[in-house]
Design a protein around this motif. Structure first.
Motif, PDB file in Angstrom:
ATOM      1  N   GLY A 194       7.872  55.678  -2.514  1.00 31.19           N
ATOM      2  CA  GLY A 194       7.194  54.398  -2.710  1.00 31.19           C
ATOM      3  C   GLY A 194       7.782  53.545  -3.815  1.00 31.19           C
ATOM      4  O   GLY A 194       7.179  52.525  -4.184  1.00 31.19           O
ATOM      5  N   LEU A 195       8.952  53.899  -4.344  1.00 33.42           N
ATOM      6  CA  LEU A 195       9.571  53.118  -5.411  1.00 33.42           C
ATOM      7  C   LEU A 195      10.367  51.956  -4.825  1.00 33.42           C
ATOM      8  O   LEU A 195      10.765  51.960  -3.666  1.00 33.42           O
ATOM      9  CB  LEU A 195      10.493  54.013  -6.242  1.00 33.42           C
ATOM     10  N   SER A 196      10.610  50.940  -5.647  1.00 30.99           N
ATOM     11  CA  SER A 196      11.354  49.760  -5.205  1.00 30.99           C
ATOM     12  C   SER A 196      12.811  50.131  -4.957  1.00 30.99           C
ATOM     13  O   SER A 196      13.307  51.127  -5.489  1.00 30.99           O
ATOM     14  CB  SER A 196      11.269  48.659  -6.264  1.00 30.99           C
ATOM     15  N   SER A 200      14.992  52.891  -6.953  1.00 25.16           N
ATOM     16  CA  SER A 200      15.514  54.011  -6.160  1.00 25.16           C
ATOM     17  C   SER A 200      17.012  54.163  -6.347  1.00 25.16           C
ATOM     18  O   SER A 200      17.521  55.276  -6.501  1.00 25.16           O
ATOM     19  CB  SER A 200      15.186  53.803  -4.681  1.00 25.16           C
ATOM     20  N   SER A 201      17.745  53.032  -6.346  1.00 26.41           N
ATOM     21  CA  SER A 201      19.191  53.070  -6.546  1.00 26.41           C
ATOM     22  C   SER A 201      19.531  53.577  -7.940  1.00 26.41           C
ATOM     23  O   SER A 201      20.463  54.367  -8.123  1.00 26.41           O
ATOM     24  CB  SER A 201      19.789  51.677  -6.342  1.00 26.41           C
ATOM     25  N   PHE A 202      18.766  53.108  -8.931  1.00 24.15           N
ATOM     26  CA  PHE A 202      19.017  53.544 -10.312  1.00 24.15           C
ATOM     27  C   PHE A 202      18.826  55.048 -10.456  1.00 24.15           C
ATOM     28  O   PHE A 202      19.664  55.747 -11.036  1.00 24.15           O
ATOM     29  CB  PHE A 202      18.087  52.801 -11.278  1.00 24.15           C
ATOM     30  N   THR A 274      25.045  51.620 -10.210  1.00 22.84           N
ATOM     31  CA  THR A 274      24.594  51.852  -8.829  1.00 22.84           C
ATOM     32  C   THR A 274      23.508  50.866  -8.434  1.00 22.84           C
ATOM     33  O   THR A 274      23.527  50.312  -7.324  1.00 22.84           O
ATOM     34  CB  THR A 274      24.069  53.290  -8.681  1.00 22.84           C
ATOM     35  N   ALA A 275      22.556  50.632  -9.339  1.00 20.19           N
ATOM     36  CA  ALA A 275      21.456  49.717  -9.039  1.00 20.19           C
ATOM     37  C   ALA A 275      21.966  48.295  -8.812  1.00 20.19           C
ATOM     38  O   ALA A 275      21.551  47.617  -7.859  1.00 20.19           O
ATOM     39  CB  ALA A 275      20.435  49.738 -10.178  1.00 20.19           C
ATOM     40  N   ILE A 276      22.870  47.838  -9.666  1.00 20.39           N
ATOM     41  CA  ILE A 276      23.404  46.475  -9.534  1.00 20.39           C
ATOM     42  C   ILE A 276      24.231  46.343  -8.260  1.00 20.39           C
ATOM     43  O   ILE A 276      24.116  45.359  -7.519  1.00 20.39           O
ATOM     44  CB  ILE A 276      24.243  46.097 -10.767  1.00 20.39           C
ATOM     45  N   TYR A 277      25.077  47.337  -7.995  1.00 18.77           N
ATOM     46  CA  TYR A 277      25.936  47.278  -6.811  1.00 18.77           C
ATOM     47  C   TYR A 277      25.109  47.259  -5.532  1.00 18.77           C
ATOM     48  O   TYR A 277      25.340  46.415  -4.643  1.00 18.77           O
ATOM     49  CB  TYR A 277      26.892  48.469  -6.797  1.00 18.77           C
ATOM     50  N   ASP A 278      24.162  48.165  -5.406  1.00 18.85           N
ATOM     51  CA  ASP A 278      23.341  48.215  -4.194  1.00 18.85           C
ATOM     52  C   ASP A 278      22.549  46.924  -4.008  1.00 18.85           C
ATOM     53  O   ASP A 278      22.382  46.437  -2.883  1.00 18.85           O
ATOM     54  CB  ASP A 278      22.386  49.410  -4.258  1.00 18.85           C
TER      55      ASP A 278
END
Length: 285
Positions: A194-196, A200-202, A274-278
């Motif tokens: 249920g995470l954003s 999730s990417s982070f 990872t979060a920024i790239y995704d």
């Protein structure tokens, strides 16, 4: 991701992978600056086999000016590394999808393995310069970046810029394969809680890079010890590993000295990257 088959992605979409990889790594340079003292502390532990407090004491005595000696190569390398790694992996994944009717779960890992091989060829010289600069024992006879480059230029490639090329190639290829192979499935598992998407990417980037860093940490220790000095008796990988293992009293615990700090660094840098790239890939899709 857009949900379109990888093989049907247009060239502009694949170019975005290079652009987004470089951008995400560039934006993570600020954390790299912040945690560079942590990285340098780990390096001192890898080279001198010292406890963390002793390594911190060495850096404190050297002063703030020398604390950031050697920071330029990792900053440049981080940005270029993200551009090459993410972009080339996406390009190789596209080529693999063209040669196969079905997109398998192993293809991202295989493309990551290939990207890691190229990464080793391109960035081994950067890592070599960085490790020479960070070794405090080189401060007197190699005080500047220019002096380091002049000295390495006088060496053969195998003992100069490409010292420790084989272990770096193994580390980067295996590490990249694991990262791209595990990142997606782990992100899906985290998102199922249920995470954003950004969170999730982070988390997936953090957990994946943490596991990889710990698994391949002994190889990084070997590389640091092989690359820290310039000149002298140049030994092969096997001989250097035996010397390292003996210097650590054949103890896995001593070999992993500084490993906990690697976890901290990986959590910050690769989680953000990872979060920024995704996020960028999703917006451009």
């Amino acid at each position: 991701m857009t949900g379109r088959p990888v093989g049907h992605r247009d060239p502009l979409a694949r170019f975005h992978s290079y652009l987004h990889g470089g951008t995400s790594s560039l934006l993570s340079t600020l954390p790299t600056l912040v945690v560079f003292p942590v990285y340098k502390t780990v390096f001192r532990q890898q080279i001198h086999n010292t406890p963390v407090l002793q390594a911190v004491g060495q850096l404190y005595k050297e002063g703030p000016v020398k604390l950031y000696r050697g920071v330029a190569p990792p900053l440049v390398m981080r940005t270029l590394n993200g551009t090459l790694l993410f972009g080339l992996q996406d390009t190789l994944l596209h080529q693999l999808s063209l040669s196969s009717q079905n997109v398998t779960s192993a293809q991202p890992a295989l493309a990551g393995f290939g990207a890691g091989l190229v990464e080793a060829v391109v960035f081994t010289p950067f890592e070599r310069v960085q490790n020479v600069l960070q070794n405090g024992q080189n401060d007197r006879h190699l005080p500047t970046l220019k002096s380091v480059l002049v000295r390495l230029n006088a060496q053969r490639l195998a003992s100069g810029y490409y010292r420790a090329f084989l272990p770096i190639t193994a580390r980067n290829a295996v590490g990249s394969a694991l990262y791209f192979g595990l990142k997606g499935p782990m992100c899906a598992v985290v998102a199922g809680q249920g995470l954003s998407p950004v969170v999730s990417s982070f988390i997936s980037g953090t957990l994946t890079s943490m596991a990889i860093s710990l698994a391949l940490y002994p190889v990084s220790v070997l590389v640091a010890n092989m690359q820290a000095q310039v000149g002298g008796d140049v030994k092969g990988v096997t001989a250097c590993w035996r010397m390292l293992w003996s210097s650590r009293q054949r103890s896995v615990t001593l070999l992993y000295r500084g490993g906990s700090l690697v976890i901290l660094r990986s959590c910050i840098t690769w989680g953000i990257t990872t979060a920024i790239y995704d996020r960028q890939q999703k917006l451009s899709g």
